[in-house]
Design an enzyme around this catalytic site. Structure first.
Site, PDB file in Angstrom:
ATOM      1  N   HIS A 383       0.816  -1.209   0.000  1.00  0.00           N
ATOM      2  CA  HIS A 383       0.000   0.000   0.000  1.00  0.00           C
ATOM      3  C   HIS A 383       0.854   1.265   0.000  1.00  0.00           C
ATOM      4  O   HIS A 383       0.447   2.289  -0.553  1.00  0.00           O
ATOM      5  CB  HIS A 383      -0.939  -0.016   1.209  1.00  0.00           C
ATOM      6  CG  HIS A 383      -2.041  -1.024   1.085  1.00  0.00           C
ATOM      7  ND1 HIS A 383      -2.299  -1.965   2.044  1.00  0.00           N
ATOM      8  CD2 HIS A 383      -2.923  -1.264   0.082  1.00  0.00           C
ATOM      9  CE1 HIS A 383      -3.311  -2.722   1.661  1.00  0.00           C
ATOM     10  NE2 HIS A 383      -3.701  -2.325   0.479  1.00  0.00           N
ATOM     11  N   CYS A 696      -9.297  -1.636 -12.004  1.00  0.00           N
ATOM     12  CA  CYS A 696      -8.697  -0.512 -11.285  1.00  0.00           C
ATOM     13  C   CYS A 696      -7.418  -0.902 -10.540  1.00  0.00           C
ATOM     14  O   CYS A 696      -6.867  -0.104  -9.792  1.00  0.00           O
ATOM     15  CB  CYS A 696      -9.683   0.108 -10.302  1.00  0.00           C
ATOM     16  SG  CYS A 696     -10.277  -1.020  -9.026  1.00  0.00           S
TER      17      CYS A 696
END
Length: 771
Positions: A383, A696
């Site tokens: 992340h 995405c």
């Protein structure tokens, strides 16, 4: 040669230990006092070696400083020929002095000239001296010099004498770092540190090039008070700091989020080291020689860092890292302050260096000044890497020894595209980077020119390009790159940069501003996706063995329904009568989607009861990240308006490979037959059900992977703002129709990856793969 027992080098009689320690403390005080003497740096250095020789009872005391080009230069001596100063040089690894610099070990010999590594330098006149003791001068985990004593008599220096010289070397290292021992007009950059250029290699996490000053995410606390007159009070200070440290660790262990799992293991290791009698004894012994408590901690820490550089075993390296971090915490307790940089007090252009970093920590830094990130750990789909990619910040991971080989203030030239960073680069390297940056800017201008061109393949297939966004500044890229809308708005990052949970009015205002910036373009909001490594600073998360597969995203907000209901209420209010598009992340089964949709319908009904405007239409979708949902597609597809693929989590679950584990970074390739076969079947199912399929995940942001997605039949891509230009250039040069049967064939192969085949396909068909 033996003098009175007040000298450290004397053969100690029983009961003289306290006298030796008193002599050591006097020497350390005198060394520090000499730093204030109004003399030239060379004279100060000459006086210091004379003082050390006299107190340690050595006929020779010499200081060698490591300089650029991997060599050590004799900077001062008492006993050798004065003409040898600045004329005698040894390469690292050459001679006994070079061996000490290379290995970081003490060498203690009764007859140095019989050692196979002995290198004779006739200009020094050292042939009459036999006994030799040399210790490394260590700073920041690196050997920056060597301190040597010699005598004519053949004798083996005692352990007490070795300890004494090491203590002196500790103070010497701090003196070199603080300046005043080297004439910077004659030797620029030689302030007790290695200023030679270095090239370090790593793994590309986010592409790009950058120039800037190094800033350590976890700063090294500088020790300015080196000696102390009252060892007893310093030991009390040390004991109190250790007690405070242990209490803080014990407090952390009581928190629910560290009840079990890896975090607890780390803290348990810290507590074990804090209780280690040997660690404590070494610091106490250093204090007894005259060091302050903080200088003693620093000395033991430098010894640990030196060991880290010479240990190959990963487990032992990890434990040494723990011990190093514990020493840093102990220094904080001794001196106060914080072990991290103040994000506001930083250079105009800097590159961050860290062992690892979370998205929240990365977002603390000013993005206008942060030019790049270098990590000792990291993976492309973590992340933190995704956040850096969204912010267009180059990131290089798995750079071994970055924190010990890079100092704050070092000039860095980061080339993450080719997996390298140049530390203290030469002028030629800087010029090359300037040219590369200019070329990068030129490509950006070319991509900008494509902004108003339609997203149509060479054979006329229409492709919708949307952006992934997390901040208002990302929405502004819609105009810059000409994207058709926001295909994924990550709402959680706005939660992560706050110090408290945003209430409904705060969320409503945020979403309203996003819509205003987007204008007439559609925005798909993803509901809160926290957990794993995306923690909120004001929430307590449970300790988990595998957070990526734990209490996160949809499953978390279903357990805390008021959180999801508040967000849905804010989304409804912010849209007014404007169409609303939202999707739920990490849905593992249709029942979870249904629970989320029921909450949405409940909030819509309450808004209507209050007479509030509600969206003219609502488009509800799901992110496919958990493979279990694939087998419920027949039940799911009739219930949703669109399906969005989140490839980062989906692929790690398909291969059972933690995307945050650096050992598995290159183990599995998204461009592999299993992934292609999975996606091909998914595209066909969605087409048959009349459900829009969008993509995405990070695959959509890389031209080669995006080419494969188009060949599989995906027609809606949502990507990072910086990828819009390269992906549009790719698709406008792509003849898409011939690619579909080729990919169908590739999806049946037994290969580990088909990346090379697809790359050759692009070359053969004139497809532009630019970054």
């Amino acid at each position: 040669m033996i003098r009175s027992p007040v000298g450290w080098g004397a053969v100690a009689a029983p009961g003289t230990r306290s006298e030796e320690l008193s002599a050591a403390r006097r020497l350390l005080r005198r060394l520090v006092e000499m730093m204030a003497a109004p003399v030239s740096p060379q004279e100060r250095l000459d006086r210091i070696v004379r003082l050390i020789a006299a107190d340690i009872v050595a006929e020779v005391c010499s200081v060698y400083v490591q300089r650029g080009g991997d060599y050590l230069e004799l900077f001062a001596t008492e006993g050798l020929k004065r003409s040898a100063v600045h004329n005698t040089r040894l390469r690292v690894g050459e001679g006994l002095v070079g061996l000490i610099a290379a290995q970081g070990n003490v060498i203690n010999l009764p007859d140095a000239q019989s050692h196979p590594a002995f290198a004779y330098r006739p200009e020094t006149g050292e042939e009459i001296y036999h006994s030799f003791m040399g210790v490394p001068i260590v700073r920041g985990g690196r050997v920056v010099g060597v301190l040597v004593v010699q005598n004519r008599a053949r004798r083996h220096y005692s352990d007490e004498e070795v300890d004494a010289l090491q203590i002196v070397a500790t103070v010497f290292a701090e003196m070199l770092a603080s300046g005043g021992l080297i004439d910077v007009t004659r030797y620029p950059g030689d302030l007790g540190r290695i200023d030679r250029p270095e090239r370090l290699e790593g793994l590309r996490l986010v592409e790009g090039v950058a120039l800037g000053q190094a800033v350590l995410h976890q700063i090294r606390i500088e020790v300015t008070r080196l000696v102390a007159d009252d060892p007893a009070s310093e030991i009390v200070r040390l004991d109190e700091a250790i007690s405070s440290l242990k209490a803080s660790v014990d407090q952390l262990l009581l928190l629910p989020e560290v009840a079990e799992g890896e975090h607890r293991e780390v803290l348990e290791a810290y507590r074990m080291f804090a209780n280690d009698a040997g660690w404590r004894r070494r610091m106490r012994e250093a204090i007894e020689t005259g060091l302050s408590a903080e200088a003693a901690v620093k000395r033991v820490q430098e010894q640990t860092r030196l060991r880290m550089a010479h240990v190959a075993d990963p487990y032992l390296q990890e434990r040494l890292h723990d011990l190093d971090a514990l020493a840093e915490r102990l220094l904080v307790h001794l001196l106060g302050g914080t072990p991290h940089q103040d994000p506001g007090d930083l250079p105009d252009e800097f590159i961050l260096v860290a062992r690892s970093i979370t998205p929240a920590e990365l977002l603390d830094y000013d993005r206008s000044r942060l030019k790049g990130v270098i990590l000792e750990e990291g993976s492309p789909t973590s992340h933190a890497a995704i956040t850096a990619r969204a912010l267009d910040i180059p990131m290089l991971g798995r750079v071994k020894g970055a924190l010990t080989r890079i100092e704050t203030g070092d000039r860095l030239a980061l080339d993450s595209e080719h997996g390298q960073v140049f530390v203290r680069p030469s002028e030629d390297v800087e010029m090359a980077f300037a040219r590369s940056t200019a070329a990068h800017a030129e490509r950006r201008r070319m991509f900008h020119a494509l902004r108003d061109q339609p997203s149509v393949t060479r054979d006329g297939i229409r492709v919708c390009l949307h952006l992934n966004a997390a901040f208002l500044i990302d929405v502004a890229h819609l105009e810059i790159c000409g994207a058709e809308g926001i295909g994924l708005y990550r709402t959680e990052l706005a939660f992560m940069v706050r110090d408290h949970f945003p209430d409904v009015p705060a969320q409503t205002e945020l979403y309203r501003r996003v819509l205003q910036h987007a204008g007439d373009r559609p925005v798909v909001f993803r509901t809160l996706d926290v957990g794993s490594d995306k923690h909120l600073p004001y929430w307590t998360f449970p300790a988990e063995e595998n957070p990526a597969m734990g209490w996160r995203a949809m499953r978390m907000v279903l357990d805390r329904p008021m959180v999801l209901r508040a967000q849905l209420r804010a989304l409804i209010r912010s849209h007014g009568e404007r169409p609303l598009s939202l999707m739920f992340p990490m849905v593992a089964e249709v029942a979870e989607f249904e629970a989320g949709r029921r909450m949405l319908e409940l909030e819509l009904g309450r808004a209507r009861e209050r007479g509030q405007p509600t969206p003219a239409s609502i488009c509800i979708g799901v992110m496919l990240e958990v493979p279990s949902l694939y087998w419920q597609l027949p039940a799911l597809l009739p219930r949703i308006d669109f399906l969005s693929i989140g490839s980062n989590d989906l692929i790690q679950f398909l291969f059972a490979a933690d995307r945050g584990n650096p050992e598995l970074v290159d183990r599995y390739d998204p461009l592999s037959p299993p992934v292609l076969a999975f996606l091909l079947d998914l595209v066909e199912r969605c087409r048959a059900a009349g459900v829009k399929l969008s993509f995405c995940g990070e695959m959509a942001s890389r031209p080669l992977e995006a080419m494969a997605l188009l060949g599989l039949g995906v027609r809606h891509l949502s990507l990072a703002p910086t990828a819009a230009g390269p992906v549009k250039a790719m698709l406008r040069s792509l003849p898409c129709a011939p690619l579909a049967p080729y990919l169908r064939k590739l999806s049946t192969l037994p290969d580990h990856s088909v990346r090379a085949r697809l790359h050759h396909y692009a070359l053969d068909h004139g497809v532009q793969l630019l970054t």
